[in-house]
Design a protein around this motif. Sequence first.
Motif, PDB file in Angstrom:
ATOM      1  N   VAL A 131       0.838  -1.192   0.000  1.00 53.83           N
ATOM      2  CA  VAL A 131       0.000   0.000   0.000  1.00 53.83           C
ATOM      3  C   VAL A 131       0.876   1.247   0.000  1.00 53.83           C
ATOM      4  N   GLU A 132       1.896   1.251   0.829  1.00 54.95           N
ATOM      5  CA  GLU A 132       2.843   2.363   0.881  1.00 54.95           C
ATOM      6  C   GLU A 132       4.186   1.874   0.357  1.00 54.95           C
ATOM      7  N   LEU A 133       4.680   2.537  -0.675  1.00 53.21           N
ATOM      8  CA  LEU A 133       5.931   2.148  -1.310  1.00 53.21           C
ATOM      9  C   LEU A 133       6.955   3.261  -1.146  1.00 53.21           C
ATOM     10  N   ALA A 134       8.218   2.870  -1.010  1.00 54.01           N
ATOM     11  CA  ALA A 134       9.282   3.857  -0.845  1.00 54.01           C
ATOM     12  C   ALA A 134      10.526   3.412  -1.610  1.00 54.01           C
ATOM     13  N   VAL A 135      11.101   4.331  -2.363  1.00 49.01           N
ATOM     14  CA  VAL A 135      12.363   4.110  -3.061  1.00 49.01           C
ATOM     15  C   VAL A 135      13.193   5.372  -2.889  1.00 49.01           C
ATOM     16  N   GLU A 136      14.268   5.273  -2.134  1.00 43.97           N
ATOM     17  CA  GLU A 136      15.064   6.451  -1.788  1.00 43.97           C
ATOM     18  C   GLU A 136      14.154   7.521  -1.177  1.00 43.97           C
ATOM     19  N   ASP A 137      14.092   8.719  -1.760  1.00 40.05           N
ATOM     20  CA  ASP A 137      13.251   9.775  -1.194  1.00 40.05           C
ATOM     21  C   ASP A 137      11.871   9.839  -1.844  1.00 40.05           C
ATOM     22  N   LEU A 138      11.531   8.804  -2.604  1.00 34.92           N
ATOM     23  CA  LEU A 138      10.214   8.716  -3.240  1.00 34.92           C
ATOM     24  C   LEU A 138       9.256   7.966  -2.328  1.00 34.92           C
ATOM     25  N   ARG A 139       8.038   8.494  -2.145  1.00 38.75           N
ATOM     26  CA  ARG A 139       7.015   7.848  -1.338  1.00 38.75           C
ATOM     27  C   ARG A 139       5.716   7.791  -2.138  1.00 38.75           C
ATOM     28  N   LEU A 140       5.067   6.610  -2.129  1.00 41.92           N
ATOM     29  CA  LEU A 140       3.796   6.439  -2.821  1.00 41.92           C
ATOM     30  C   LEU A 140       2.757   5.884  -1.856  1.00 41.92           C
ATOM     31  N   ILE A 143      -3.389   3.963  -1.628  1.00 34.00           N
ATOM     32  CA  ILE A 143      -4.786   4.139  -1.235  1.00 34.00           C
ATOM     33  C   ILE A 143      -5.273   5.529  -1.654  1.00 34.00           C
ATOM     34  N   ARG A 144      -4.484   6.553  -1.345  1.00 38.70           N
ATOM     35  CA  ARG A 144      -4.870   7.929  -1.656  1.00 38.70           C
ATOM     36  C   ARG A 144      -4.340   8.401  -3.008  1.00 38.70           C
ATOM     37  N   HIS A 145      -3.593   7.523  -3.697  1.00 31.75           N
ATOM     38  CA  HIS A 145      -3.023   7.858  -5.013  1.00 31.75           C
ATOM     39  C   HIS A 145      -2.205   9.137  -4.942  1.00 31.75           C
ATOM     40  N   LYS A 146      -1.309   9.177  -3.962  1.00 31.71           N
ATOM     41  CA  LYS A 146      -0.442  10.334  -3.798  1.00 31.71           C
ATOM     42  C   LYS A 146       1.018   9.893  -3.877  1.00 31.71           C
ATOM     43  N   ALA A 147       1.824  10.733  -4.509  1.00 31.34           N
ATOM     44  CA  ALA A 147       3.254  10.467  -4.616  1.00 31.34           C
ATOM     45  C   ALA A 147       4.027  11.722  -4.259  1.00 31.34           C
ATOM     46  N   THR A 148       5.099  11.557  -3.499  1.00 33.57           N
ATOM     47  CA  THR A 148       5.969  12.675  -3.148  1.00 33.57           C
ATOM     48  C   THR A 148       7.415  12.272  -3.349  1.00 33.57           C
ATOM     49  N   ARG A 149       8.234  13.250  -3.628  1.00 33.12           N
ATOM     50  CA  ARG A 149       9.675  13.022  -3.670  1.00 33.12           C
ATOM     51  C   ARG A 149      10.358  14.142  -2.912  1.00 33.12           C
ATOM     52  N   ALA A 150      11.191  13.756  -1.961  1.00 31.31           N
ATOM     53  CA  ALA A 150      11.866  14.719  -1.083  1.00 31.31           C
ATOM     54  C   ALA A 150      10.847  15.645  -0.439  1.00 31.31           C
ATOM     55  N   GLY A 151       9.669  15.093  -0.134  1.00 33.55           N
ATOM     56  CA  GLY A 151       8.632  15.857   0.525  1.00 33.55           C
ATOM     57  C   GLY A 151       7.776  16.696  -0.399  1.00 33.55           C
ATOM     58  N   GLN A 152       8.126  16.737  -1.697  1.00 28.61           N
ATOM     59  CA  GLN A 152       7.370  17.538  -2.662  1.00 28.61           C
ATOM     60  C   GLN A 152       6.352  16.656  -3.382  1.00 28.61           C
ATOM     61  N   ALA A 153       5.109  17.117  -3.472  1.00 32.77           N
ATOM     62  CA  ALA A 153       4.059  16.360  -4.143  1.00 32.77           C
ATOM     63  C   ALA A 153       4.321  16.298  -5.647  1.00 32.77           C
ATOM     64  N   LEU A 154       4.091  15.128  -6.236  1.00 29.99           N
ATOM     65  CA  LEU A 154       4.218  14.945  -7.679  1.00 29.99           C
ATOM     66  C   LEU A 154       2.822  14.940  -8.293  1.00 29.99           C
ATOM     67  N   LEU A 156       0.743  13.681 -10.765  1.00 30.47           N
ATOM     68  CA  LEU A 156       0.732  12.586 -11.734  1.00 30.47           C
ATOM     69  C   LEU A 156      -0.675  12.283 -12.219  1.00 30.47           C
ATOM     70  N   THR A 157      -0.773  11.903 -13.488  1.00 28.60           N
ATOM     71  CA  THR A 157      -2.039  11.407 -14.013  1.00 28.60           C
ATOM     72  C   THR A 157      -2.253   9.989 -13.475  1.00 28.60           C
ATOM     73  N   PRO A 158      -3.477   9.452 -13.573  1.00 29.14           N
ATOM     74  CA  PRO A 158      -3.718   8.085 -13.099  1.00 29.14           C
ATOM     75  C   PRO A 158      -2.786   7.054 -13.752  1.00 29.14           C
ATOM     76  N   LYS A 159      -2.532   7.178 -15.058  1.00 31.56           N
ATOM     77  CA  LYS A 159      -1.649   6.225 -15.731  1.00 31.56           C
ATOM     78  C   LYS A 159      -0.207   6.399 -15.268  1.00 31.56           C
ATOM     79  N   GLU A 160       0.218   7.622 -15.078  1.00 32.70           N
ATOM     80  CA  GLU A 160       1.579   7.874 -14.602  1.00 32.70           C
ATOM     81  C   GLU A 160       1.756   7.317 -13.196  1.00 32.70           C
ATOM     82  N   PHE A 161       0.753   7.483 -12.356  1.00 37.59           N
ATOM     83  CA  PHE A 161       0.843   6.953 -10.996  1.00 37.59           C
ATOM     84  C   PHE A 161       0.893   5.426 -11.030  1.00 37.59           C
ATOM     85  N   ALA A 162       0.045   4.808 -11.860  1.00 35.78           N
ATOM     86  CA  ALA A 162       0.027   3.346 -11.961  1.00 35.78           C
ATOM     87  C   ALA A 162       1.366   2.821 -12.469  1.00 35.78           C
TER      88      ALA A 162
END
Length: 230
Positions: A131-140, A143-154, A156-162
Amino acid sequence: MKLLLIEDESKAAGYLRRGFGECGFSVDVAADGETGLDLALAESPDLVILDVLLPRRDGWSVLAELRRAGRKTPVLLLTARDAVADRVKGLRLGADDYLVKPFAFDELLARVRNLLRRAARPETGSSTAHVELAVEDLRLDRIRHKATRAGQALDLTPKEFALLALLAERAGEVVSRTVIAEAIWDINFECSTNVIDVHVRRLRGKLDDPFPRRLLHTVRGFGYVLEARE
């Protein structure tokens, strides 16, 4: 690492055995399905490379029997048949990957190493493991379809997030264009189009371009991998 190659074509078996041996693997070879199944059950290899069309017992039957016996050994199917129905059948029976003949040895080697890395990862046993994924400073947050990197929101379109979630779930593994097409679009997706390339390029513009360190890498001839590199 110990591999079991179940392949009835002696020339191909010899070539693959030599190639994997040069890469540091120990390789047992079986020339028919019945012998291969016996070896897989008795020797407990780290991975099985299994041809589909075999004498005495076909690869489908070998795979099904391994799974019925409770063996979770990674299995990579080799076949000259490229029909979608055959790929789906193999995956439903419990195959971990599928490679169509003829293929380049480098691609087979990359897939084998990916499967072995995946098998070596400890199971968390947690229902939130994916449900929660992390790679280096990337967090996904899937459930809420949210992605951040270094604390900054990305943004993303639904396809990009998928697409990013798929790569993050398999971080460190090279994910092929075929796997991406089947997982993100449709199993009958025509991979000759540039839709995947366009989405990867757009995703990279949001994921990597604003940051000093790239995470999304192209592995030419294979696919894409999400990982931090020096």
